[in-house]
Write a protein that holds these residues in place. Structure first.
Motif, PDB file in Angstrom:
ATOM      1  N   HIS A  10     122.451  72.223 167.501  1.00 46.36           N
ATOM      2  CA  HIS A  10     123.693  71.737 168.066  1.00 46.36           C
ATOM      3  C   HIS A  10     123.519  70.093 168.298  1.00 46.36           C
ATOM      4  O   HIS A  10     122.553  69.741 169.252  1.00 46.36           O
ATOM      5  CB  HIS A  10     124.067  72.300 169.407  1.00 46.36           C
ATOM      6  CG  HIS A  10     124.586  73.555 169.189  1.00 46.36           C
ATOM      7  ND1 HIS A  10     123.691  74.792 169.004  1.00 46.36           N
ATOM      8  CD2 HIS A  10     125.865  74.271 169.161  1.00 46.36           C
ATOM      9  CE1 HIS A  10     124.318  76.146 168.661  1.00 46.36           C
ATOM     10  NE2 HIS A  10     125.790  75.530 168.855  1.00 46.36           N
ATOM     11  N   GLU A  56     128.251  72.419 166.624  1.00 41.28           N
ATOM     12  CA  GLU A  56     127.377  73.348 165.869  1.00 41.28           C
ATOM     13  C   GLU A  56     127.062  72.978 164.623  1.00 41.28           C
ATOM     14  O   GLU A  56     128.145  72.718 163.736  1.00 41.28           O
ATOM     15  CB  GLU A  56     128.169  74.734 166.183  1.00 41.28           C
ATOM     16  CG  GLU A  56     127.248  75.741 165.443  1.00 41.28           C
ATOM     17  CD  GLU A  56     127.806  77.215 165.308  1.00 41.28           C
ATOM     18  OE1 GLU A  56     127.554  77.952 164.555  1.00 41.28           O
ATOM     19  OE2 GLU A  56     129.012  77.348 166.358  1.00 41.28           O
ATOM     20  N   ARG A  65     115.033  72.184 172.342  1.00 45.62           N
ATOM     21  CA  ARG A  65     115.968  71.932 173.383  1.00 45.62           C
ATOM     22  C   ARG A  65     116.637  70.603 173.012  1.00 45.62           C
ATOM     23  O   ARG A  65     117.994  70.550 172.977  1.00 45.62           O
ATOM     24  CB  ARG A  65     115.351  71.611 174.679  1.00 45.62           C
ATOM     25  CG  ARG A  65     116.170  71.342 175.895  1.00 45.62           C
ATOM     26  CD  ARG A  65     115.399  71.105 177.274  1.00 45.62           C
ATOM     27  NE  ARG A  65     114.105  70.212 177.254  1.00 45.62           N
ATOM     28  CZ  ARG A  65     113.026  70.382 177.118  1.00 45.62           C
ATOM     29  NH1 ARG A  65     112.581  71.438 177.048  1.00 45.62           N
ATOM     30  NH2 ARG A  65     112.085  69.191 177.152  1.00 45.62           N
ATOM     31  N   THR A  74     119.598  77.223 168.905  1.00 42.15           N
ATOM     32  CA  THR A  74     120.090  78.580 169.342  1.00 42.15           C
ATOM     33  C   THR A  74     119.413  79.629 168.466  1.00 42.15           C
ATOM     34  O   THR A  74     119.487  80.998 169.034  1.00 42.15           O
ATOM     35  CB  THR A  74     121.393  78.685 169.657  1.00 42.15           C
ATOM     36  OG1 THR A  74     122.175  78.445 168.431  1.00 42.15           O
ATOM     37  CG2 THR A  74     121.844  77.624 170.822  1.00 42.15           C
ATOM     38  N   GLU A  75     119.425  79.423 167.339  1.00 43.17           N
ATOM     39  CA  GLU A  75     118.742  80.428 166.336  1.00 43.17           C
ATOM     40  C   GLU A  75     117.809  79.859 165.382  1.00 43.17           C
ATOM     41  O   GLU A  75     118.071  78.477 164.746  1.00 43.17           O
ATOM     42  CB  GLU A  75     119.729  81.116 165.413  1.00 43.17           C
ATOM     43  CG  GLU A  75     120.931  81.738 166.266  1.00 43.17           C
ATOM     44  CD  GLU A  75     122.176  82.061 165.330  1.00 43.17           C
ATOM     45  OE1 GLU A  75     121.703  82.383 164.122  1.00 43.17           O
ATOM     46  OE2 GLU A  75     123.255  82.163 165.771  1.00 43.17           O
ATOM     47  N   GLN A  77     128.825  84.565 168.756  1.00 37.72           N
ATOM     48  CA  GLN A  77     129.293  83.316 168.746  1.00 37.72           C
ATOM     49  C   GLN A  77     130.872  83.514 169.116  1.00 37.72           C
ATOM     50  O   GLN A  77     131.566  82.632 169.793  1.00 37.72           O
ATOM     51  CB  GLN A  77     129.478  83.018 167.167  1.00 37.72           C
ATOM     52  CG  GLN A  77     128.038  82.489 166.641  1.00 37.72           C
ATOM     53  CD  GLN A  77     128.161  82.149 165.107  1.00 37.72           C
ATOM     54  OE1 GLN A  77     128.464  83.114 164.303  1.00 37.72           O
ATOM     55  NE2 GLN A  77     127.610  81.178 164.770  1.00 37.72           N
TER      56      GLN A  77
END
Length: 288
Positions: free
Chosen positions: A20, A48, A80, A85-86, A284
């Motif tokens: 992101h 995203e 971070r 996130t994946e 999601q």
């Protein structure tokens, strides 16, 4: 895994992870009231961006375009900062296809920024080793030179750890190259000095990967280029050169980063006439 079959070629999107990044950086000087109409953003002004390699077969070869962000390749701080996130599950995706990373013959790299190149290596017994040990990795000569000798700006994305373990696998080209019959890599510059696009021809049809010149469907306007682009005017000129032709021919355009569409087909007026949508997971869907 989403698939697109055109002629004798089937593209399959593997699970390469997701980041992101700041929407303002991704759309450069374009004001948020404009770009936000075309692409969703979160409370941090991040959008995203998938990092999903594209797998296909031609001339008896197992081929990947890009490599994902790998697994266990980023520090907690990097995870971070880049909004990860994946991480990649490329091995699991290949297993679903009945393949292993050792079965990949060719990896086509449009450029070698970290979010494209991290997946070329993996950690094994405390050191980095090739993730696709039997593959030939193709990228432009300009890109490979800057990868190994980055400047003060590009050193933030060209990491030594991403090339030392795979340098024996790399083969380079100058302006245009056909690594496999029916597949062309064309050096464009723009996003990086060595950036390339990829064109796949099957029968009378074409599939075009403009990589980070057209990171998402929302970048259709030739003037909408990233703040990350090292040479934005070159990006604009490349988009002016290729997008009108692609839309006139109604070629398929396919994406590595887009979180909404895997591929789109636009007509000469820029209207969406066909597409493959990215399936959204339950997690999601709940958060979107």
């Amino acid at each position: 895994m989403e698939k697109l079959t055109v002629g004798e070629v089937t593209l399959t999107w593997l699970d390469g992870g997701v980041t992101h990044l700041d929407g303002g950086a991704m759309f450069g000087v374009v004001p948020r009231p404009l770009w936000s109409r075309k692409y969703e953003y979160n409370e941090k002004n991040q959008i995203e961006l998938r990092t999903d390699p594209i797998f296909f077969q031609m001339e008896g070869k197992n081929i990947l375009i890009e490599s994902g962000i790998g697994e266990g390749r980023l520090t907690e701080k990097q995870i971070r900062n880049y909004g990860v996130t994946e991480e990649s599950k490329v091995e699991e995706s290949l297993e679903e296809l009945g393949l292993t990373p050792a079965d990949i013959d060719v990896v086509l790299m449009t450029h070698m920024h970290f979010d494209h190149a991290l997946g070329l290596t993996k950690r094994q017994d405390g050191k980095l080793v090739p993730a696709f040990p039997n593959a030939v990795i193709y990228t432009s000569a300009v890109e490979w030179e800057e990868m190994r000798n980055p400047n003060i700006r590009s050193k933030s994305t060209y990491w030594e750890e991403n090339w030392t373990a795979i340098e024996h696998q790399v083969k380079t080209f100058d302006e245009e190259f056909e690594p496999v019959k029916g597949v062309r890599m064309i050096h464009t510059g723009g996003h990086s000095a060595g950036h390339s696009i990829i064109i796949i021809e099957t029968g009378e049809e074409r599939l075009v990967h403009m990589a980070d010149l057209l990171a998402t469907h929302a970048h259709q306007n030739v003037l909408w280029v990233m703040a990350y682009d090292d040479y934005p005017m070159d990006s604009i000129e490349a988009k002016k050169r290729w997008l009108p032709e692609v839309m006139k021919k109604e070629d398929w355009l396919f994406f590595y980063h887009d979180a909404v569409y895997r591929a789109v087909k636009w007509n000469e007026e820029g209207e969406l006439i066909d597409y493959v949508r990215k399936e959204r997971s339950p997690v999601q869907s709940e958060s979107s």
